[in-house]
Structures are given as C-alpha cells and as structure tokens.
Scaffold this motif. Structure first.
Motif, short mmCIF file in Angstrom:
data_model
loop_
_atom_site.label_atom_id
_atom_site.label_comp_id
_atom_site.label_asym_id
_atom_site.label_seq_id
_atom_site.Cartn_x
_atom_site.Cartn_y
_atom_site.Cartn_z
N UNK B 75 7.14 -4.78 13.79
CA UNK B 75 8.41 -4.07 13.70
C UNK B 75 8.20 -2.65 13.14
N UNK B 76 7.32 -2.58 12.15
CA UNK B 76 7.03 -1.27 11.54
C UNK B 76 6.45 -0.31 12.57
N UNK B 77 5.58 -0.81 13.42
CA UNK B 77 4.95 0.04 14.43
C UNK B 77 6.01 0.71 15.30
N UNK B 78 7.00 -0.06 15.68
CA UNK B 78 8.06 0.52 16.52
C UNK B 78 8.91 1.52 15.75
N UNK B 79 9.21 1.16 14.52
CA UNK B 79 10.03 2.03 13.68
C UNK B 79 9.33 3.38 13.45
N UNK B 80 8.04 3.33 13.15
CA UNK B 80 7.30 4.57 12.90
C UNK B 80 7.17 5.39 14.18
N UNK B 81 6.98 4.73 15.28
CA UNK B 81 6.89 5.44 16.56
C UNK B 81 8.22 6.14 16.86
N UNK B 82 9.32 5.44 16.62
CA UNK B 82 10.63 6.05 16.87
C UNK B 82 10.88 7.25 15.96
N UNK B 83 10.49 7.11 14.72
CA UNK B 83 10.81 8.15 13.74
C UNK B 83 9.88 9.36 13.83
N UNK B 84 8.61 9.09 14.07
CA UNK B 84 7.63 10.19 14.00
C UNK B 84 6.97 10.49 15.33
N UNK B 85 7.14 9.63 16.32
CA UNK B 85 6.43 9.82 17.58
C UNK B 85 5.00 9.32 17.55
N UNK B 86 4.56 8.84 16.39
CA UNK B 86 3.15 8.45 16.24
C UNK B 86 2.97 6.95 16.49
N UNK B 87 2.08 6.63 17.40
CA UNK B 87 1.70 5.25 17.70
C UNK B 87 0.59 4.85 16.73
N UNK B 88 0.78 3.78 15.98
CA UNK B 88 -0.24 3.41 14.99
C UNK B 88 -1.36 2.57 15.59
N UNK B 154 -4.83 1.77 13.54
CA UNK B 154 -5.53 3.01 13.19
C UNK B 154 -5.07 3.43 11.80
N UNK B 155 -6.00 3.40 10.85
CA UNK B 155 -5.64 3.72 9.46
C UNK B 155 -5.12 5.16 9.33
N UNK B 156 -5.80 6.06 10.00
CA UNK B 156 -5.40 7.47 9.91
C UNK B 156 -4.01 7.67 10.51
N UNK B 157 -3.77 7.05 11.64
CA UNK B 157 -2.47 7.23 12.29
C UNK B 157 -1.37 6.54 11.50
N UNK B 158 -1.67 5.39 10.91
CA UNK B 158 -0.66 4.73 10.08
C UNK B 158 -0.28 5.63 8.89
N UNK B 159 -1.29 6.18 8.24
CA UNK B 159 -1.01 7.02 7.07
C UNK B 159 -0.17 8.22 7.46
N UNK B 160 -0.55 8.84 8.56
CA UNK B 160 0.17 10.00 9.05
C UNK B 160 1.59 9.61 9.47
#
Lengths: 374, 374, 374, 374
Positions: B75-88, B154-160
């Motif tokens: 769920x977090x992956x989708x939320x972060x993608x929606x908010x930041x455009x970043x795929x983790x 991806x640790x870097x992408x998650x952090x970002x």
C-alpha cells in the motif's frame, strides 16, 4: 593502550597538514584526526592562487604574513616532492589584476604606487601591453596591474603533499574520526575524546577550518568566525588560453597544467551548504566571459563549492588558549588558506615549542576571547 | 522570525523521511533537518531486503514489528508513487535462505517449523527444488528455506520517495544543517539550535541513525548504541541471473531491476569509517561465487559502505525522553532500517500525537536511560 | 557455430531497444549489438519530452506518427514495468508552450486553432491563467499554449526498460561489439561481420542513431543524415518548482521525479564532439531563468551532451534497402527519438514481417537513395 | 580551406602523443586526431611500469628497444615538465620480480645470470633481504630478482604530458573525430577523410592502439593484431606499504604517489569489452594478498579495464606501408606502450623524416603484409 602524542591535530586539510608536516620535521610524535577524508573540503575546493599582493592591502598585518608565506613556496615545493613524490604544480608566472573601468584602473595604479613604495614588485600595463602577454584577454579591459610574484599551486596536490609527507615522516593519520571533547587536568590538555576512543597528548591543535567552531564551542571557546561558501567551476582546453592568473573583482581565472582553467569564486556567508547554485555558476560564467571571451568555446569540466572560515575582523586566529595550556587554535584563513598554509605550519609548530613570535600578535586569540582573562 | 513547527526531525534518512511523511499526512507542520544530503548515508547503502522472516527469530519482539512493517509495503508503494511520482521498485518474489552445510539445513528446517507454527508462510526446498526456481544457484548448496513474503525494495528510491512525498505535503527540508543543541523550558522542548540559527517547535524527533549518539550525548542522553559498518558491491548483467533474493550467513544477493545484483554485507563494529576495504570486498566476492557461480562472469559495477546504528540488546529505541517533554528518539534499526521504516514512521507519529502503543514497549527508551528516573 | 538469428539489430539505444522488444514479442530470435554500452549516447541524454503537439506542425507526416506514438505510452509503460520491473516514470500532466513576445503569442494562438481544427486538445492560457497552474513562471511571459497530452518520461529508464524487457523475452545482447560489414549473398543479407566474429541472420536492422552513417557508408548506402549535438543541464530542488513541462523557443524545462528539472537543449550541427561548452550551458541558464526566475536558487546537478541524428528533410528514415533484401534502416529521429521509439519498434517489426504500412511512405529510404534504383 | 599538414596522427594515446611531440620538436606542422578523448583508453588504464628487464628476455629484439626507451625517461620527464608543467611522476626505485616457488626462484636466478652477462644490473635477494627493503612483503615468497633500473611513471600523466607538450609546441588537436578513409594519389598519401571533413597532409601515422585495425582494414591493410583486455584495481593507504614495484607471474603492485597502489592485470584476448569482471578483480585481489598480506586492510579505490594491442608474434609494428608512401603505422605495443612510448616517438619521427634505422628491422610491417610486395 594508546601512546602519548606530543600533539594531536584536529583537521586534515591544508592547514592541519602543514602543521603536522612541520611538527614531524621537528621530531614530534603527532596524530592527525580528520572527521571525513583528508583534504575533502575547502582545501580541495580552492583555486590555489598565491595572491598576496592581489588580495591584500600593504598596510594590513595579513599582508606581511602572506608575502612571507608566498616566499616559502619554491623551497617547500622541492621539499614536499622529495618527501612524498608529489609535485604541487607551483607556477610562478605572475598575476594580472585587471581593471574593468577607468575608476578601477586609477585605484590599481594607486595600489601599485603603495606596493612599490613598500619595496614590492608591481607594474602597470596598458590593455595593449597586457594583451601582448595574454593575447586572448578582452580588449575592453582598462589595463592591468602586473604582479610578477603572485603565483599559484594545485590546492589539492599541496594538501595531499602535506599530509603524505607528514605520514612519510611518521605522523599517524586517522580519517572519519569525530573529536567530541578534550581531556584536561589542572587547566592543561591531556588528550582528546573521539568516537573511536580517547587519545592522550600534550598539545591539541584545532585546525578544522569552518568546522573549528563546532568543537571550540563545545570546549567553551567562542571565536568570532563564520563560514563563507565559494562556488567555482573549471574548463578544459587542448591549447592553453592563458599563462598567468587573471584577477578581477568578483572573478578570477587560474590556468592549471594541461589546459585547465579554474574560475572562482562566489561569496555566500553563513552557510555550510556545499551545493552549487545555478545563479552562482551563471554569474561566474558571465564575468569570466567578460575577461576572456575565448573561454566561451571551452569545455565545462565541473562545478563545486567549498566552505571557508572567515572571521569578524578578517584576520585568522593563531594562538594558545589563555585558560587551557596546550590547546592551540589555527583557523580563520578565509580565502587565503592555501597561500598561508606554509607559514601557518611553521608558526603553530613554533607556538607548540613555546617559541615567541611577537610580530604576529595581530592574530592572537585574546582579541576574541578576552573575557576569559577577566 | 521563524514560525513554530509542530515537529522538527533531525535526520534526513529513511527513518526521518518516513516520520516526516506520516506527520505531514496528519496535518502537522514539520521541518526536516539533515546534516549532509538527504539519504546520503546508510539509507542509500542498504540493499533493500525486507527480511522479516529471514533475519529475525519468531519469538523476538522485533519479529512482530518487522512482519507488521513488511505488510505495509504494497500500500505504501502506491501511496508514495502517487504523492512523489517515485516507484520504490517493490519486488514480491520471496527469498531463499540457503543452507551451506547439513547442519545449516537442519537448523533452517527447525526455523521453518517454528514459523509455520506461528502461522507464517515458509517452506523447505531441496537443492534440486531450489534450482528449479533459480537454476543458477550452486548445486553444492544443502537446500533452502523459501520465504514467499520476504520481498525487497530499492533503498535509495524508498528514502527519496519518503522525503519527496513529505516535501509535496508541505514539509520544509533543509540540508547541510548541523543541530547543536535543544532549546528547552520547564522540562519541555521549545526548539533547536543550529548553525543557521534557531527554530521553534513543540517536538523534536532525533532520527539520525548512527549519528544520533553525537547529538544525544550533547543533550545528556546516553543510549547504548554503536555504529556498525557494512560493505557491499553490485554487479550488472544483461540477462538476469536471479529472480529471488538469496540469503545465507555472511552474504546475501538481492536482484534489482535491470539485471543489477547487490551483494552484501560485511559487519565491522565501532567505526564511522566509510571506506571499503580490499578484504571486505574480496570476502564477499568469494561467498557470492560459492552461492551463485555464474556471478563470476558479471560486471563489477561499484562498491560502497554504510554505517548502521546497532544497540546493546539489538533492539531499536523508540520513545519520548522521560525528563524532557517533546524530545523523541527513533534509532538503532541496525540492518533493518529499510524494513522497519514504514512502521517506525507511524509509531513515532502516534507518539507525537500521544497515542499509546503498549505493544511496542520492548523498544522503550528507559531500558537504557532508567537512571534518569531515579 | 553461431545459431541463425531472425534479426540482428545494430544499435542498443532507445530505437534499437524498442525494435528488439517488439520482435521478441513476436517470437523472433534476435541479437542486439551495441558498439559501446546500452543507451550510453543520445538515448540517455534526452530530456524525455513527448512533445508531439509542441514540436511539430499538424500537417507534417511526422505529426501523425508522433501523436500515434504518444498514445502508445500508457499501455507501454505498464507492459515494460511488468516485463522488466522498470518504471519509465511517465508523467501525463501536459505541457505549456510559452510565448515570450506578443508575436509569439499570436503565432501560438494560430497553432492552437489549427490543432483544434484537427481534433486535438490545445488551449490558450493568459499569463495569469498559466501562473495559476504554475505559480513560479515568470510574469513577463505573454501567455501559453496548454497541451494536456504532451507528457514526458525518463529517457534513460525507457531505454533501459526496452533492452531489459527484450533480454527478459530472450533477446541476446552484446555490448562493445563493432559491426564492420554485412555478409550478403544474391542480394540478400546473410549475417554481419564484427570484431568478435561473424553472426548469421535473416535480417539486419541498423538503428545506430547518429552513428548509423558510419556503417551505412561502409555498406555503400549514403543517407542524407548528419549529427546534431544538444547540450543540457539538470538542477535539483527539495520542493518541486514545476508540475508541467515548459517549452519555448530555444529552451525547455522538464520536471522529473524527486524535484529534478532537466533544461535543454542547444543545437550544434555536424559534430560528434560530446563536450559541453561554457557558452552552451551559460545560454541555457539565461533562458531558463527568463522562464522560471526561481530556478536561480536551485542546485546545479550536472551537464551533458548528446549527439542526435538529423536528416536533410527533417524526417526519419524507415525502410528496407531496395537493393539488399533483409537490410533495414531506422534512423534520423533527431529530437524525437524518445517520443517516436514505441511506434518505430512496431513499424520496423512490421517491415521485417513484410507487413505493408503505406501510410508511412513519407519516411521511405528511396527518397534518399533513389539513384540505387536506376 | 584547410592548411596542409606535414603529418596527421590518428590516435591521441601515449603513442600518438609521443609521435606528435617529437614531430613538433622537429618543426613539423602536425594535426592529432582522436576518435574519443585524449588518452581515454589503454594509455590511462596502464599501471605505468617501465619493466624492460622484468617483462622481456634479453635476447629478444624488443628487449633492446625497451631498455633504450627506459633510459630516455629521466631526460624526457624534465623536458615534458618544462614544456607542459606536468610532472610524470617518474619513480626510479627499482623493481622486485618475486618468486612464489623454488622453481620460480631457480628460473629467476638464471635470468639474472643472463642479464648480468649482457651487462645489465640485476641481483638476487633472499626473502629476508627482500623483506629488509620491503618489510611488508609476504615471508612465504622464495626470494626476488632486484632490478634497480625498472622504474615507473604515472601513465595518465605521461600521456597527458605528451599531448599537452605537443599542443604547446603548436600541434593542432581534435577530439571526437572519426577518420574513415585516406586520400591518396599516385600511391601516396594526400590527406584523411573524417566525419568533420577532409584534411590534407603529406604523411599519416596510424597510432590508434587496439583500434588501429579498424582503420587499417578499411585501407586494405591487415596486420596480425588483436585486442587484449587487462583489468586492474587500485587501493589507497595513508602510509605507504611499498617503495618498489613488485612483479610476479599474474600480478604486479605498483606504488604510486600519495600511498596509492595499482594492482594489475588480467589478460583476456580478443575483446573490446571494457567491463571489469567480478572474477578478474577477485583473482587479482587473491594474488595481491599472497604477495603483500597487508594490502587486505587498504581501501579499495577503483577498478578499470583497458584494451591493449597485441600482435601475432608479440612484437610491435613500426613502418611505412610498402605500397602507400606516407602511410605510417605504429601499433602492437601490448603491455609495453608506456615503456616504449619515448622511443616510438623518436623512431616514427625518424621514419617520417626518411632517416633509416636498420637496427629496428624486427618491427617492420612487411613481416605481416609481405603479400603486398608480390
């Protein structure tokens, strides 16, 4: 168990490295501690100008310090090459401090007069004369002050040469070590506390540039210092565009070996942010193009920023803490860290050895921390 | 004049970012301060394994925390993608924890039994079965525990993604800021002191990973924590060699998008030195080759190291300081920072909002700083 | 002995990758040869704009090709993510083509009218309206054409996603391979000669971008193509400055995930020199600042250049060589390689499968190599 | 209109640079063309050993060439420093060619005898003696051959010093230029065809290392050459571990300034692939640790690979094409490009000036292209 060091130097930049080198030459047992990597901050960011006469006024105490330090370079270059194998790329082709306006030209002519009166070499060149020596300089300049003795070195190589020469003479070097406190007893230094344990010593020299304040503050020492960011860029050419350093208000161009030119530097006070801004680089590019139009065609190599330690009165601090025997401080070199590094090494080594140097009293600590005496 | 923040977070890694994101979602006014660049240390150095069942024992309090956090990722992956455009780059293909010896196999079978008894998915595969799914695994292995739910990101992408999502929700972010002290009044936090001035706030959350100790020590808080260096390398292939993460004692291989594999990690306690040693990499290469012989032919991409915050009892610290209202601490995630970041964000946001979560009492601060209560 | 490939693709950029992906989906046995690293040249240098309506005129044959290709992106993005795990970071927030002068505004209004007449979405926004959507745009602009469907992707990730998806579908990929000649027999392709030996195949597709000419020339094919260098830079911010791509004559700003903005691009014909010039970057910085004054405060991340393949009449070449069965060419995409890559993949795969597509005859080879027929 | 050059050199590595430098010193008008960047391939990848006596047998024609070239370095170092400002970091502390087995020791003792008989300096050291000079060498070695005169330089700096000195003497340099053909008339060179146009000249010297074959093949010249990849890595220390180069079968360690050690090199024939493999580096690390156990503790700096031009009989090619006046070739230096660069520059300049050097006939072209004479 740790051995007892004669001196622990906190800071592995060009100043800490120079002090380590001088102390090692005098047979001291020295430990050099660096919070990051050696020479990873301002020391590598510098353009390496030895601008004693171009940057300073003749009646400043700093002027004398700077010219003395500048004279040390030729011999130092050989010494460091012999000890470490590293050539510091000293270039002694002089500097052109150029005028962009007629007012600027008049001002420079006055400076030349003052410097000549003080026995220093400096000479006025018309734009045509300047362009005879440096044909690619803009023909819109209003003449130049020629300073034959203001040379330049590779800042990175000088910093490395100091620390590697120190290592070759037996100095212990530890990187990624954070010094969090001093050990003292009866008002005298006994050691330092770090994230990897304590180290015993007779003397501690704080030479952490703009980061000195963090440790000193913790030790209850508040010097009037602040960080000043400077942004730079470099370009590459196959055939050199310049032989001499070109210096103007707000922009300098330093020709390095291999057709590289370093262009610096912006001035942004009170930040440790090492980011390079679009505006900073854009402004430098405009100014550089105004001085040397042909630079437009060159290849942009890279951009970077460094954080330099400035002080309230513009003078560095050299001295022993009045209330803590064995705690020495050498900071506040601002834009002149590379130029002043040779003499700072000797001066601080003298202090550690209790040799008085009254002529440098302008840089004493108690101008900042006088309350401590009361 | 500075505005008053609901919360100031000290630390811009994956933990600080997750807390900032959760607080912002709850409408808090947040300032995130980072001493260097965002996610520049352990958060980017991690391999991104979500190894709840592979790294931890089922009866540990950390196990429950880890599995709960792991469940939050899809769920977090989708939320972060929606908010930041970043795929983790969440991959949910499971993990093979492999046995190199018959003893190791027996041990793994026991772990499987225990985990199955606790209602978790885990399954024993013979070497032949494991190699059916991952044909390039060594045929000298002694079987594998298959954990379908231990995925990776991806640790870097998650952090970002955390910090950029936080920014998108209004969090102020400042990099290269050094927090040197708290402002307190009547036993409560009022703000922080930094090298660029003071900032007022109601709450401060220290989430600086292995560097938390420096600030906490200054605040008089001594937690039982220490840094542990981990070295890694990565390789590149055009055709993927693996689909699932391979985990063994002393070495893991995490297949990333684009044919990249991250191999980690050594364990070196009590150092902040981020250098990669020849021995560390050489040992990892040997171990990786033992697990996956075909890795010999791959291209070595790069090597790096990260400094992770470990604690005396191996458990992280989450809590409010008993003697200082509004001072929160979240550190000690050791090798599980990426895995635990989602739940840590929620948990700390709950604490700031004074929501009690008794089930996580194993991680309370007073196990370390009990003397403060006496 | 080498197996016989259905097709060998020469060039591992975004075009070669897309063709490989489409052929692999159709069950073909494919070998992809790249002289350097995959996607190491123009494909990674692109800003990733999908500027069908902003870059092209509605009555051009290229316009229809571009809009058809643009429509393929949403489905393609999912397909590539499923196959390779790579998110191409497709952003569908539209583009503002801005006017800097009143003349420019009038011109844009005409374009809008034409495009609307052709059934395309496009809309005029006053400066105030444009700034409502993008508040940091300069208030000195003279309005903007809003194109809701001209999105953007990550050029590097798209290129990688194509080749890695192709690899996942069984395409063989070899880097650092130099193709020096074709093997032919009776006017038909039989294979290629490379520095690592010969490979047999039924079809060869030359998709080497600006470097196609070197091989083609050797094969006796002279297309009217030439290289055009484009220089770019990128900046970083913590909070995004833009949501939509801003396009003007001589400068565009493409907001990427994570607060990154790519600014492009200069136009320098007839050079393979990939150096970034001071003048190029300096000019782009000025123009970007004119459009978006707040960009001055951002961090300069990096600068780079790419070499794009342009043609005499501005149209790409797609086709089979009239005198050599099985020799296909796909080059000349100039600034639209990313945008046109999806349809180029399909179109070339169709050609290899002998499916006629008469609607794309504007791009046929014989407009350049007609003499071959005589 | 282009001016007519006395010579155009194709290849901007250490060989092309040396030839350019020598021709410029003799007053020739020279153009240097490089397909990529100057010294971007094997020339920068080399470790810089001057291993005349360690790499070659005394009765080989190459041995004499190598020792003569080695003797040129001290004077050349000064000349290049004067002309370009670049210090090539020549170190003349000798080399230890070590034995790992008793058989190896016996073999080395024979070599010493032969070399001494030929009047060369070489000396046997027991392991204890070798460790007196280099205390960190493994005590499991079986002794060493000490070669006082086999020194080393910085390969990158030497390559740069040649080209920048050439530029300082008036040589025109163009990078990113692809030479696709020669212009000839009546069996004599008249110029070259490149992607940026034609250039007229009297002589062309092909010095493109492993890439020479591509152009030569196009010109109808097939030399018996092939590329050989070599992988390397470097480590960093604060205090030097070594003073002298250590050479063994399959691994050498070259101590550079600043505590850097370069470890090389693997040998992989027939590939232009510049990727560094896990296996290559892993093997080198094992071998290096066997020679110098303390290297385990050092920091891994970086890894890289270079492509060296080898020939069928192991000898380089120097000569003028028998059927094309003014077309000269200098390639095939394999692992000795740095060592042989000084003499190659002189030798080729002599050839261009039609000075006969019969003693170097072993390297003539016609041993490869004899059919051309028939």
């Amino acid at each position: 168990m740790n051995s007892i060091y004669d001196a622990i130097i906190v800071g592995g930049g060009v100043i800490g490295g120079s002090i380590a080198f001088q102390l090692a030459k005098r047979g001291k047992k020295v430990l050099l501690l660096e919070k990051d990597r050696l020479a990873s901050k301002a020391s590598s960011a510098a353009a390496g100008m030895l601008g004693a006469q171009s940057e300073l006024d003749v009646d400043q105490p700093l002027f004398r310090l700077a010219t003395e330090s500048r004279e040390m370079f030729p011999e130092l270059a050989e010494e460091l090459k012999d000890t470490s194998g590293i050539d510091i790329e000293l270039v002694n082709k002089g500097m052109f401090k150029v005028a962009l306006t007629n007012d600027g030209a008049a001002k420079l002519k006055n400076i030349i007069k003052t410097q000549q009166a003080a026995g220093l070499e400096a000479q006025w060149l018309s734009t045509a004369e300047a362009r005879k020596a440096e044909p690619l300089l803009s023909d819109e300049l209003k003449g130049a002050m020629y300073i034959p003795k203001d040379g330049q070195v590779s800042a990175t190589r000088l910093s490395l040469a100091f620390t590697k020469s120190a290592a070759a003479l037996g100095v212990d070097i530890k990187e990624f070590v954070h010094v969090s406190d001093l050990c003292t007893k009866d008002g005298a230094v006994k050691g330092v506390v770090t994230n990897i344990g304590e180290f015993s010593c007779e003397n501690v020299i704080v030479a952490s540039g703009a980061w000195s304040a963090f440790l000193l503050e913790k030790l209850g020492v508040t010097l009037d210092t602040y960080p000043v960011k400077g942004e730079c860029f470099s370009v590459l050419t196959n055939s050199p565009l310049l032989e001499r350093t070109i210096f103007s208000d707000g922009c300098y161009l330093v020709p390095k070996v291999g057709g590289r030119i370093i262009v610096g530097a912006t001035v942004k006070a009170n930040t440790f942010d090492q980011k390079v801004s679009l505006e900073g680089i854009s402004t430098l590019m405009e100014r550089a193009t105004q001085l040397l139009p042909a630079i437009k065609e060159t290849e942009l190599e890279k951009t970077w920023a460094g954080i330099r330690p400035q002080t309230g009165d513009g003078l560095p601090y050299f001295g022993e803490h009045p209330a803590c025997n064995g705690l020495f401080i050498a900071t506040g070199h601002y834009r002149n860290g590379i130029l002043l590094s040779p003499i700072t090494g000797v001066l601080m080594a003298d202090m550690v050895e209790k040799k008085k140097k009254p002529q440098w009293s302008a840089f004493r600590l108690d101008r900042a921390i006088q309350p401590l005496f009361s």
